[in-house]
Scaffold this motif. Structure first.
Motif, PDB file in Angstrom:
ATOM      1  N   THR A  58       0.807  -1.224   0.000  1.00 17.98           N
ATOM      2  CA  THR A  58       0.000   0.000   0.000  1.00 17.98           C
ATOM      3  C   THR A  58       0.839   1.272   0.000  1.00 17.98           C
ATOM      4  N   GLY A  59       2.133   1.167   0.344  1.00 23.60           N
ATOM      5  CA  GLY A  59       2.969   2.356   0.438  1.00 23.60           C
ATOM      6  C   GLY A  59       2.762   3.125   1.719  1.00 23.60           C
ATOM      7  N   GLU A  60       1.962   2.579   2.636  1.00 24.70           N
ATOM      8  CA  GLU A  60       1.674   3.253   3.899  1.00 24.70           C
ATOM      9  C   GLU A  60       2.889   3.208   4.823  1.00 24.70           C
ATOM     10  N   ASP A  61       3.095   4.317   5.550  1.00 18.07           N
ATOM     11  CA  ASP A  61       4.188   4.378   6.527  1.00 18.07           C
ATOM     12  C   ASP A  61       3.714   3.730   7.834  1.00 18.07           C
ATOM     13  N   ILE A  62       4.224   2.552   8.130  1.00 21.58           N
ATOM     14  CA  ILE A  62       3.819   1.807   9.324  1.00 21.58           C
ATOM     15  C   ILE A  62       4.756   2.172  10.467  1.00 21.58           C
ATOM     16  N   ARG A  63       4.199   2.697  11.561  1.00 21.23           N
ATOM     17  CA  ARG A  63       5.003   3.083  12.716  1.00 21.23           C
ATOM     18  C   ARG A  63       4.629   2.231  13.931  1.00 21.23           C
ATOM     19  N   VAL A  64       5.606   1.973  14.771  1.00 20.65           N
ATOM     20  CA  VAL A  64       5.361   1.227  16.002  1.00 20.65           C
ATOM     21  C   VAL A  64       4.540   2.079  16.955  1.00 20.65           C
ATOM     22  N   ILE A  65       3.496   1.477  17.538  1.00 20.69           N
ATOM     23  CA  ILE A  65       2.594   2.184  18.447  1.00 20.69           C
ATOM     24  C   ILE A  65       2.947   1.832  19.884  1.00 20.69           C
ATOM     25  N   ASN A  66       3.020   2.831  20.729  1.00 17.25           N
ATOM     26  CA  ASN A  66       3.359   2.646  22.138  1.00 17.25           C
ATOM     27  C   ASN A  66       2.140   2.135  22.912  1.00 17.25           C
ATOM     28  N   LEU A  67       2.180   0.875  23.348  1.00 16.12           N
ATOM     29  CA  LEU A  67       1.054   0.303  24.097  1.00 16.12           C
ATOM     30  C   LEU A  67       1.058   0.703  25.562  1.00 16.12           C
ATOM     31  N   LEU A  68       2.133   1.353  26.011  1.00 17.34           N
ATOM     32  CA  LEU A  68       2.169   1.842  27.393  1.00 17.34           C
ATOM     33  C   LEU A  68       1.717   3.290  27.493  1.00 17.34           C
ATOM     34  N   SER A  69       1.210   3.823  26.372  1.00 21.66           N
ATOM     35  CA  SER A  69       0.632   5.165  26.392  1.00 21.66           C
ATOM     36  C   SER A  69      -0.769   5.110  26.990  1.00 21.66           C
ATOM     37  N   ARG A  70      -1.387   6.240  27.155  1.00 16.89           N
ATOM     38  CA  ARG A  70      -2.733   6.288  27.728  1.00 16.89           C
ATOM     39  C   ARG A  70      -3.722   5.497  26.875  1.00 16.89           C
ATOM     40  N   ASP A  71      -3.710   5.734  25.562  1.00 14.41           N
ATOM     41  CA  ASP A  71      -4.630   5.018  24.673  1.00 14.41           C
ATOM     42  C   ASP A  71      -4.320   3.519  24.640  1.00 14.41           C
ATOM     43  N   GLY A  72      -3.026   3.194  24.656  1.00 19.65           N
ATOM     44  CA  GLY A  72      -2.647   1.793  24.631  1.00 19.65           C
ATOM     45  C   GLY A  72      -3.112   1.042  25.861  1.00 19.65           C
ATOM     46  N   LEU A  73      -2.956   1.627  27.024  1.00 20.23           N
ATOM     47  CA  LEU A  73      -3.389   0.988  28.267  1.00 20.23           C
ATOM     48  C   LEU A  73      -4.899   0.811  28.304  1.00 20.23           C
ATOM     49  N   HIS A  74      -5.619   1.817  27.804  1.00 18.81           N
ATOM     50  CA  HIS A  74      -7.082   1.703  27.742  1.00 18.81           C
ATOM     51  C   HIS A  74      -7.490   0.529  26.849  1.00 18.81           C
ATOM     52  N   GLN A  75      -6.833   0.425  25.705  1.00 18.59           N
ATOM     53  CA  GLN A  75      -7.162  -0.663  24.777  1.00 18.59           C
ATOM     54  C   GLN A  75      -6.849  -2.028  25.392  1.00 18.59           C
ATOM     55  N   ILE A  76      -5.754  -2.133  26.104  1.00 16.07           N
ATOM     56  CA  ILE A  76      -5.378  -3.396  26.755  1.00 16.07           C
ATOM     57  C   ILE A  76      -6.443  -3.821  27.753  1.00 16.07           C
ATOM     58  N   LEU A  77      -6.895  -2.891  28.574  1.00 18.22           N
ATOM     59  CA  LEU A  77      -7.876  -3.218  29.611  1.00 18.22           C
ATOM     60  C   LEU A  77      -9.249  -3.522  29.030  1.00 18.22           C
TER      61      LEU A  77
END
Length: 438
Positions: A58-77
């Motif tokens: 797709t040519g999309e720029d894939i970046r690593v997402i921080n799962l210890l961020s606020r949004d990441g922690l919410h998603q984990i829970l």
């Protein structure tokens, strides 16, 4: 008081190293827990260091997402329970084990195995034992409990060395554990793991438990003939004639009732076969898919449901004929017993599901796979050597086999991304999982 504990001496050399490393491995559930925690930490480091890769399709720029961020922690829970209940191998294995549990508790599987072994001609006895050992994995570890002891007794009864018979059966049971000519309990598990992996390429993709069937059948024949040749050519001649004082035991043959049960199972199997042929062979048959194809039919796509219905019905027929099942309570009891063996699996799946989900959310899988594919392309290894590498790797890393086997999704994802990068059709990751595991 005298200490009777005996210290087991560790073997020297490479095998000793394999033993020490293997014993040092944590429980698979703990291993997945550690891997999940590692993903969280790596996602944080990767996000801070701006790890990224360009998606080759797709040519999309894939970046690593921080799962210890606020949004990441919410998603984990919020997604932890959904990760567990939605993990593909969970439902597949549980439904398959319900049917296998009925067949096993009715005595059908044991009787079928005994019938196959006891009726074998002496001239092909070794082949039959190896072949039956391979087939026994349809009921998980049944071969270790039933086939190997029976093999020793049968060899002794015909004047051959019992150790040779047990070795032949062990070769089939262990060496052919992932091979078979019919779908067993391990195939739904592998299909589920591969489905999770393939969905990194296509979120709607579903890997059938039958996806590796041709390879399984070929492997079954190769292992059966190979095990027979090694046993007859090398193992038994080295053992020479058996001179022990063990008296051959009389081999218990199937009773008249058990034979009657198997006959009715054969009749029931033919009825099911006729129904499937009736629904699949005619054009626009009632079991064909909406596009009139057999490949996408509910029989193949819903193979686990078919397996449950057919195996359960055969087990019920056999149990009713032999008197093993006297009421519906006996059938349910058989299903319940089969689930007791899944307790460790259910615990393992919880941690595995979190690891797979977090690995996907963080984009670590995509970034690592794309970078790895670029490295492989730059190395110009070629497709055939690459396949050989992934086939050989588990054998070279035998001390880490359990960890690799449990981490099928990681390897599948890596291969899937490589295959997509080289413009290979994305419907093939299941094949390479089978190559690595078998």
């Amino acid at each position: 008081m005298t200490d009777t504990t005996t210290k087991i001496k560790k073997g020297p050399g490479f095998l000793g190293f394999v033993e020490r490393v293997g014993n040092a491995l944590p429980h698979p559930a703990s291993l997945f827990g550690l891997l999940a925690i590692s993903v969280l930490l790596l996602s944080c480091v990767g996000a801070l260091l701006h790890w990224s890769a360009i998606h080759p399709a797709t040519g999309e720029d894939i970046r690593v997402i921080n799962l210890l961020s606020r949004d990441g922690l919410h998603q984990i829970l919020l997604k932890m329970v959904d990760n567990y209940t939605g993990f593909a191998p969970l439902g597949i294995v549980m439904v398959a084990m319900l049917g296998i549990g009925v067949a096993e508790s009715s005595g059908l599987i044991t009787a079928a195995v005994q019938s196959l072994v006891l009726n074998a001609l002496t001239s092909i006895l070794t082949f039959v034992l190896v072949f039956t050992g391979i087939l026994s994995n349809v009921a998980s570890d049944l071969g270790y409990i039933l086939i190997i002891p029976i093999a020793g007794i049968i060899f002794l009864s015909v004047g051959r060395h019992p150790i040779a018979g047990m070795a032949a059966a062990f070769a089939g049971v262990s060496g052919g554990f992932s091979a078979n000519i019919i779908i067993g309990t391990i195939d739904p598990l592998l299909a589920g793991l591969s489905t999770e992996a393939a969905r990194i390429v296509d979120p709607t993709y579903y890997v059938l438990p039958t996806a590796n069937y041709y390879f399984m059948v070929a492997s079954t024949l190769i292992i059966a003939f190979g095990g027979t040749w090694v046993t007859d050519r090398y193992v038994e001649p080295r053992l020479r004639k058996y001179t022990g004082d063990v008296v051959p035991e009389p081999i218990e043959k199937l009773t008249a009732v058990e034979k009657k049960g198997l006959r009715w199972v054969s009749i029931t199997s033919l009825i099911w076969l006729a129904i499937f042929l009736w629904g699949l062979v005619p054009d626009h048959g009632f079991l064909r898919a909406d596009d009139n194809s057999i490949l996408h039919s509910p029989v193949l796509k819903g193979f686990i449901a078919v397996l449950f219905i057919v195996i359960s019905s055969l087990g019920i027929v056999y149990g009713a004929i032999t008197g093993k099942f006297k009421s519906d309570k006996d059938v349910i009891s058989g299903m319940t017993v089969s689930f007791k063996s899944l307790v460790s699996f259910l615990v393992l799946v919880f941690f595995a599901a979190q690891f797979v989900a977090w690995f996907k959310w963080s984009n670590l899988g995509l970034v690592l796979a794309i970078k790895g594919a670029l490295w492989l392309q730059a190395a110009n290894i070629g497709m055939i050597p690459l396949i050989i590498l992934f086939i050989s790797f588990p054998g070279l890393s035998i001390c880490l086999w359990e960890a690799l086997r449990r981490n099928g999704p990681l390897w599948d994802r890596y291969l899937s991304r490589c295959l997509c990068y080289w413009a290979i059709h994305p419907n093939s990751p299941r094949l390479y999982t089978g190559l690595a595991i078998v």
